[in-house]
Design an enzyme around this catalytic site. Structure first.
Site, mmCIF file in Angstrom:
data_model
loop_
_atom_site.group_PDB
_atom_site.id
_atom_site.type_symbol
_atom_site.label_atom_id
_atom_site.label_comp_id
_atom_site.label_asym_id
_atom_site.label_seq_id
_atom_site.Cartn_x
_atom_site.Cartn_y
_atom_site.Cartn_z
ATOM 1 N N CYS A 1 22.756 -32.664 28.109
ATOM 2 C CA CYS A 1 23.762 -33.730 28.109
ATOM 3 C C CYS A 1 23.787 -34.437 29.458
ATOM 4 C CB CYS A 1 25.135 -33.124 27.787
ATOM 5 S SG CYS A 1 26.477 -34.318 27.869
ATOM 6 N N GLU B 1 26.378 -22.407 20.699
ATOM 7 C CA GLU B 1 25.652 -23.663 20.474
ATOM 8 C C GLU B 1 24.200 -23.376 20.130
ATOM 9 O OE1 GLU B 1 23.709 -27.158 23.147
ATOM 10 O OE2 GLU B 1 25.798 -26.685 23.634
ATOM 11 N N HIS C 1 24.530 -17.806 23.086
ATOM 12 C CA HIS C 1 25.525 -18.876 23.157
ATOM 13 C C HIS C 1 25.722 -19.462 21.756
ATOM 14 C CE1 HIS C 1 27.506 -22.630 24.310
ATOM 15 N NE2 HIS C 1 27.724 -22.085 25.507
#
Length: 652
Positions: free
Chosen positions: A192, A126, A124
């Site tokens: 998050c 990120e 990924h």
């Protein structure tokens, strides 16, 4: 009747919306704008952006030198950033604030020499961006990998972070394994909060629905995770990229339909799906999609009073769902000013909480809240009323100030003058710090933020009530536990619970006492008994010495006439010497009984403090007098002691 429910957290998260707005603001200036890889994981949005002059490039080298480049929400690697700067590109950083926080964490932990364990999807963007900022890093995708790594590297000091949109269950299981194995570990929960809330809401909606439609790009990891969660609780779950993916007639006959969407799904696509299902189900809208969207996009402002639901409790802050896109949080320092406030006793996940908006941070997509400031507004009103009602509050003394002490009552600073502390004048007020007290509010001046209280007032009231009860019940022989308050030359005053009584110096000890302080201390807790009282004059005489401790009783129980005992010389008189037989019991050795010859003064033979053997020649129990003789032990003829009683009486 059939009903369609759109998840409150459906669609763009704050970080994604912020990235798109930044890109569009640059594209609107008429220049070509590039993004290092797709700005977000949604093909439809990427195509729309190209129409606005914003182009995605996976290969950094294909971006023209000097071009304007928007760093995508997932962030980029340090190598990509370095290369873009070398090419003279102008970077507009649209990295999600939550991802940026992870960058800072891993950089700081790496500087401390710690190995970074990054839990997330290995390929990924990120995850790659985070890993590039670590001096040493291992990416773990599941508990099996965590267990395998821990078996070989348990001695290494590690710091653990997670991809912001990763599966929380996997993250928790990995950290459990690592905590049990690693000797030095720091764990940072970097998932998050918006991701957590989105997934929790999706699960709840799916559990109460006949059909769930999850909208998102097939390449979006958070959208796919939503689909997996919903499928677990609702077998009839459909994963589509837009309204075209929904078969004609799909959902007819269903009574409860839920629509959820990933963080990269634009509102336009959600509306198309909502409209199509509304038409398919022939549902009459009671609330338009635009109205639903407006509720999630509303903006809060500093100073507003808001109500939210607690979603997460951390050591440093409390996460609150306010029903808006920004993440609300309350720093633990803003929960209460009460030093005895315990978070676990007062708030829990799922509780509704009122707070005051302190700051709206549009850059980071957060709203800082304060509970204690809102409480303070309410509590000022409460304390104003307390002046009239006389209500008494429990408080803790927090500090000493000029002229008094400071207490905390309902989170508000209260000044208590020294005269109202209940302590004697000139007493050390610092002894009250950290003590629990009861205080009555006597003055509130809100414009000056001044509150004055009294500890003495409730103490005096309690003392009066206790005194009234004592005077009703007290009688000679009553036993009380009291506190020594003060001394005089003739005795000690003792508080027996609202009433003061006096212990005469003669009642303090069976031994001779020069001053009450020889026996007692101020503040000492003592057990006393009433030996006399006058209710009209409010006077109480107390006894402290115990009958069983009477030294004369001990003497008579253990000694008889004719016994030879060691005695200590304590005092000289012209007619003889007094000697201590037991503490509190003295006998007289007449001058004629000190030696086997005539002497002029006792000190010719004896010295104060000297211990000698003497014979008990007489015991007068009524007058509590003892006659002693040293001569009787020296004189072989054992002459009977001379009659000295008359001389003793004359001397006394």
């Amino acid at each position: 009747m059939a009903k369609i429910t759109v998840a409150k957290n459906a669609g763009y998260c704050y970080g994604v919306r912020r990235a798109i707005e930044k890109a569009e603001s640059l594209g609107g200036k008429g220049q070509k704008v590039y993004t290092a890889g797709p700005l977000i994981h949604n093909k439809f949005v990427v195509e729309q952006l190209e129409g606005k002059g914003i182009f995605s490039r996976e290969d950094i080298e294909s971006i023209p030198d000097g071009a304007a480049v928007v760093v995508r929400a997932h962030g980029i690697t340090l190598e990509q950033q370095r290369r873009l700067l070398e090419k003279g590109c102008q970077l507009e950083d649209a990295t999600c604030p939550h991802v940026g926080r992870i960058h800072r964490i891993v950089e700081e932990e790496s500087e401390k020499g710690r190995h970074i364990l990054l839990i997330g999807a290995g390929k990924h963007p990120e995850v790659l961006g985070i890993a590039s900022r670590c001096k040493s890093c291992t990416i773990l995708e599941n508990p099996a990998q965590a267990e395998e790594w821990a078996e070989k590297n348990s001695q290494i000091a590690v710091s653990v972070v997670s991809q912001t949109t990763f599966n929380r269950e996997i993250f928790v299981n990995c950290t459990k394994i690592l905590k049990n194995a690693c000797k030095s570990i720091n764990i940072f929960d970097t998932i998050c909060n918006a991701t957590d809330e989105r997934q929790k809401e999706a699960r709840t909606l799916a559990s109460g629905s006949d059909l769930v439609i999850v909208i998102g790009d097939q390449t979006s990891s958070n959208s796919r995770r939503l689909y997996e969660i919903c499928l677990q609780v609702c077998p009839d779950t459909l994963f589509v990229e837009n309204a075209k993916g929904i078969p004609e007639g799909y959902g007819r006959g269903k009574q409860a339909i839920a629509i959820a969407a990933g963080a990269s799904t634009p509102d336009l696509i959600i509306k198309e799906v909502y409209d199509k299902m509304t038409d398919e189900m022939n549902i009459q809208e009671t609330e338009s999609f635009a109205e639903l969207l407006e509720q999630t996009l509303k903006t809060l402002h500093t100073g507003e009073k808001v109500t939210g639901v607690i979603t997460q409790i951390n050591p440093t802050d409390i996460h609150v769902d306010l029903g808006v896109k920004q993440a609300g949080y309350i720093p633990t320092t803003e929960l209460s000013d009460d030093p005895n406030y315990v978070i676990a006793d007062n708030i829990h996940i799922g509780d509704e909480i009122e707070a005051y908006v302190m700051r709206v941070n549009d850059q980071e997509g957060t709203i800082m809240l304060s509970k204690k400031r809102l409480d303070a507004v309410k509590n000022w009103e409460v304390l104003e009323k307390a002046v009239e009602t006389g209500e008494v509050y429990d408080c803790v003394i927090t500090d000493v100030n000029k002229g008094g002490v400071i207490a905390n009552v309902l989170g508000i600073r209260v000044f208590i003058p020294a005269s109202q502390t209940g302590l004697p004048r000139e007493a050390d007020l610092s002894q009250m710090v950290k003590t629990h007290q009861k205080v009555r509010i006597t003055e509130v001046t809100r414009p000056r933020r001044r509150v004055v209280g009294s500890i003495k007032a409730p103490l005096m009231e309690a003392r009066r009530e206790a005194a009234a009860k004592i005077w009703e019940e007290i009688e000679v022989g009553s036993v009380y536990t009291g506190t020594v308050k003060s001394f005089t030359s003739y005795g000690a005053f003792v508080d027996i619970g609202g009433v003061d009584g006096m212990i005469h110096i003669s009642e303090l000890s069976w031994s001779r006492v020069k001053h009450p302080s020889d026996v007692l201390k101020i503040g000492q807790t003592v057990e006393v008994y009433v030996i006399a009282l006058d209710k009209e004059k409010k006077k109480i005489s107390l006894g402290y010495k115990k009958a069983e401790d009477n030294p004369w009783t001990k003497f008579e129980s253990n000694y008889n006439v004719g016994d030879v005992v060691p005695v200590k010389i304590v005092k000289f008189m012209p007619f003889g010497a007094f000697a201590e037989v037991l503490p509190g019991v003295d006998g007289l050795i007449h001058i004629s009984q000190i030696a086997d010859r005539r002497i002029g003064k006792p000190e010719e033979v004896l010295t104060i403090g000297e211990t000698v053997n003497a014979k008990i020649t007489d015991i007068d129990s009524e007058k509590k007098k003892i006659s002693l003789s040293i001569r009787a032990l020296l004189d072989a003829s054992n002459t009977e002691p001379e009659e000295v009683e008359a001389e003793e009486n004359d001397a006394e």
